[in-house]
Design a protein around this motif. Sequence first.
Motif, PDB file in Angstrom:
ATOM      1  N   ILE A  13       0.841  -1.197   0.000  1.00  0.00           N
ATOM      2  CA  ILE A  13       0.000   0.000   0.000  1.00  0.00           C
ATOM      3  C   ILE A  13       0.879   1.251   0.000  1.00  0.00           C
ATOM      4  O   ILE A  13       0.645   2.189  -0.758  1.00  0.00           O
ATOM      5  CB  ILE A  13      -0.953  -0.005   1.213  1.00  0.00           C
ATOM      6  N   ARG A  14       1.890   1.245   0.837  1.00  0.00           N
ATOM      7  CA  ARG A  14       2.804   2.386   0.920  1.00  0.00           C
ATOM      8  C   ARG A  14       3.544   2.598  -0.400  1.00  0.00           C
ATOM      9  O   ARG A  14       3.670   3.728  -0.886  1.00  0.00           O
ATOM     10  CB  ARG A  14       3.796   2.133   2.052  1.00  0.00           C
ATOM     11  N   VAL A  15       4.001   1.500  -0.994  1.00  0.00           N
ATOM     12  CA  VAL A  15       4.720   1.591  -2.269  1.00  0.00           C
ATOM     13  C   VAL A  15       3.804   2.146  -3.358  1.00  0.00           C
ATOM     14  O   VAL A  15       4.217   3.005  -4.146  1.00  0.00           O
ATOM     15  CB  VAL A  15       5.269   0.202  -2.668  1.00  0.00           C
ATOM     16  N   LEU A  16       2.575   1.682  -3.396  1.00  0.00           N
ATOM     17  CA  LEU A  16       1.621   2.171  -4.401  1.00  0.00           C
ATOM     18  C   LEU A  16       1.342   3.658  -4.237  1.00  0.00           C
ATOM     19  O   LEU A  16       1.279   4.395  -5.226  1.00  0.00           O
ATOM     20  CB  LEU A  16       0.305   1.397  -4.301  1.00  0.00           C
ATOM     21  N   ARG A  17       1.161   4.101  -2.993  1.00  0.00           N
ATOM     22  CA  ARG A  17       0.898   5.528  -2.767  1.00  0.00           C
ATOM     23  C   ARG A  17       2.060   6.371  -3.259  1.00  0.00           C
ATOM     24  O   ARG A  17       1.862   7.435  -3.865  1.00  0.00           O
ATOM     25  CB  ARG A  17       0.642   5.789  -1.287  1.00  0.00           C
ATOM     26  N   ARG A  18       3.264   5.926  -3.022  1.00  0.00           N
ATOM     27  CA  ARG A  18       4.442   6.677  -3.472  1.00  0.00           C
ATOM     28  C   ARG A  18       4.570   6.654  -4.992  1.00  0.00           C
ATOM     29  O   ARG A  18       4.935   7.653  -5.607  1.00  0.00           O
ATOM     30  CB  ARG A  18       5.702   6.124  -2.822  1.00  0.00           C
ATOM     31  N   ASP A  19       4.275   5.502  -5.604  1.00  0.00           N
ATOM     32  CA  ASP A  19       4.325   5.418  -7.061  1.00  0.00           C
ATOM     33  C   ASP A  19       3.290   6.336  -7.703  1.00  0.00           C
ATOM     34  O   ASP A  19       3.574   6.994  -8.706  1.00  0.00           O
ATOM     35  CB  ASP A  19       4.103   3.978  -7.524  1.00  0.00           C
ATOM     36  N   ILE A  20       2.102   6.378  -7.119  1.00  0.00           N
ATOM     37  CA  ILE A  20       1.058   7.262  -7.646  1.00  0.00           C
ATOM     38  C   ILE A  20       1.521   8.718  -7.573  1.00  0.00           C
ATOM     39  O   ILE A  20       1.361   9.477  -8.523  1.00  0.00           O
ATOM     40  CB  ILE A  20      -0.264   7.044  -6.895  1.00  0.00           C
ATOM     41  N   ALA A  21       2.117   9.095  -6.467  1.00  0.00           N
ATOM     42  CA  ALA A  21       2.617  10.468  -6.322  1.00  0.00           C
ATOM     43  C   ALA A  21       3.711  10.757  -7.342  1.00  0.00           C
ATOM     44  O   ALA A  21       3.753  11.835  -7.937  1.00  0.00           O
ATOM     45  CB  ALA A  21       3.139  10.684  -4.910  1.00  0.00           C
ATOM     46  N   ARG A  22       4.585   9.784  -7.566  1.00  0.00           N
ATOM     47  CA  ARG A  22       5.666   9.950  -8.545  1.00  0.00           C
ATOM     48  C   ARG A  22       5.091  10.135  -9.939  1.00  0.00           C
ATOM     49  O   ARG A  22       5.513  11.018 -10.697  1.00  0.00           O
ATOM     50  CB  ARG A  22       6.590   8.731  -8.490  1.00  0.00           C
ATOM     51  N   PHE A  23       4.099   9.314 -10.303  1.00  0.00           N
ATOM     52  CA  PHE A  23       3.466   9.430 -11.620  1.00  0.00           C
ATOM     53  C   PHE A  23       2.779  10.776 -11.771  1.00  0.00           C
ATOM     54  O   PHE A  23       2.870  11.412 -12.821  1.00  0.00           O
ATOM     55  CB  PHE A  23       2.451   8.299 -11.813  1.00  0.00           C
ATOM     56  N   GLU A  24       2.060  11.218 -10.737  1.00  0.00           N
ATOM     57  CA  GLU A  24       1.355  12.504 -10.791  1.00  0.00           C
ATOM     58  C   GLU A  24       2.337  13.663 -10.967  1.00  0.00           C
ATOM     59  O   GLU A  24       2.085  14.593 -11.728  1.00  0.00           O
ATOM     60  CB  GLU A  24       0.524  12.719  -9.528  1.00  0.00           C
ATOM     61  N   THR A  25       3.454  13.602 -10.272  1.00  0.00           N
ATOM     62  CA  THR A  25       4.459  14.661 -10.370  1.00  0.00           C
ATOM     63  C   THR A  25       5.022  14.749 -11.783  1.00  0.00           C
ATOM     64  O   THR A  25       5.110  15.826 -12.371  1.00  0.00           O
ATOM     65  CB  THR A  25       5.607  14.414  -9.363  1.00  0.00           C
ATOM     66  N   ILE A  26       5.380  13.619 -12.336  1.00  0.00           N
ATOM     67  CA  ILE A  26       5.959  13.604 -13.686  1.00  0.00           C
ATOM     68  C   ILE A  26       4.908  14.008 -14.713  1.00  0.00           C
ATOM     69  O   ILE A  26       5.218  14.732 -15.673  1.00  0.00           O
ATOM     70  CB  ILE A  26       6.566  12.230 -13.984  1.00  0.00           C
ATOM     71  N   LYS A  27       3.684  13.602 -14.492  1.00  0.00           N
ATOM     72  CA  LYS A  27       2.595  13.984 -15.400  1.00  0.00           C
ATOM     73  C   LYS A  27       2.409  15.498 -15.411  1.00  0.00           C
ATOM     74  O   LYS A  27       2.259  16.111 -16.470  1.00  0.00           O
ATOM     75  CB  LYS A  27       1.300  13.299 -14.982  1.00  0.00           C
ATOM     76  N   SER A  28       2.440  16.122 -14.239  1.00  0.00           N
ATOM     77  CA  SER A  28       2.263  17.573 -14.178  1.00  0.00           C
ATOM     78  C   SER A  28       3.471  18.304 -14.775  1.00  0.00           C
ATOM     79  O   SER A  28       3.318  19.375 -15.342  1.00  0.00           O
ATOM     80  CB  SER A  28       2.023  18.022 -12.749  1.00  0.00           C
TER      81      SER A  28
END
Length: 61
Positions: free
Chosen positions: A43-58
Motif C-alpha cells: 500500500i505504501r509503495v503504491l501511494r508513493r508510485d502514484i505520487a511519482r506518476f502525478e508529479t511527472i505527469k504535471s
Amino acid sequence: MKSKDIRELSVEELDKKLREMRDELLGLNIRKRTGQVENTGRIRVLRRDIARFETIKSQKK
C-alpha cells in the motif's frame, strides 16, 4: 518503476497506469480493512508510485 522509465511514457500511458494503480490501491485498502492483506507494505509503495506518476505527469504539461 524508476523515474527515468516513467518519464519515457506518454501522458496517455501515464493516465492508464495511474488508473490501474489506483484500482489496485482501492482493492488493497478494502482488503486491509477486512484483514485479508498479507503485505501491507505494498500500500505504501503504491501511494508513493502514484505520487511519482502525478508529479511527472504535471511536469510534462
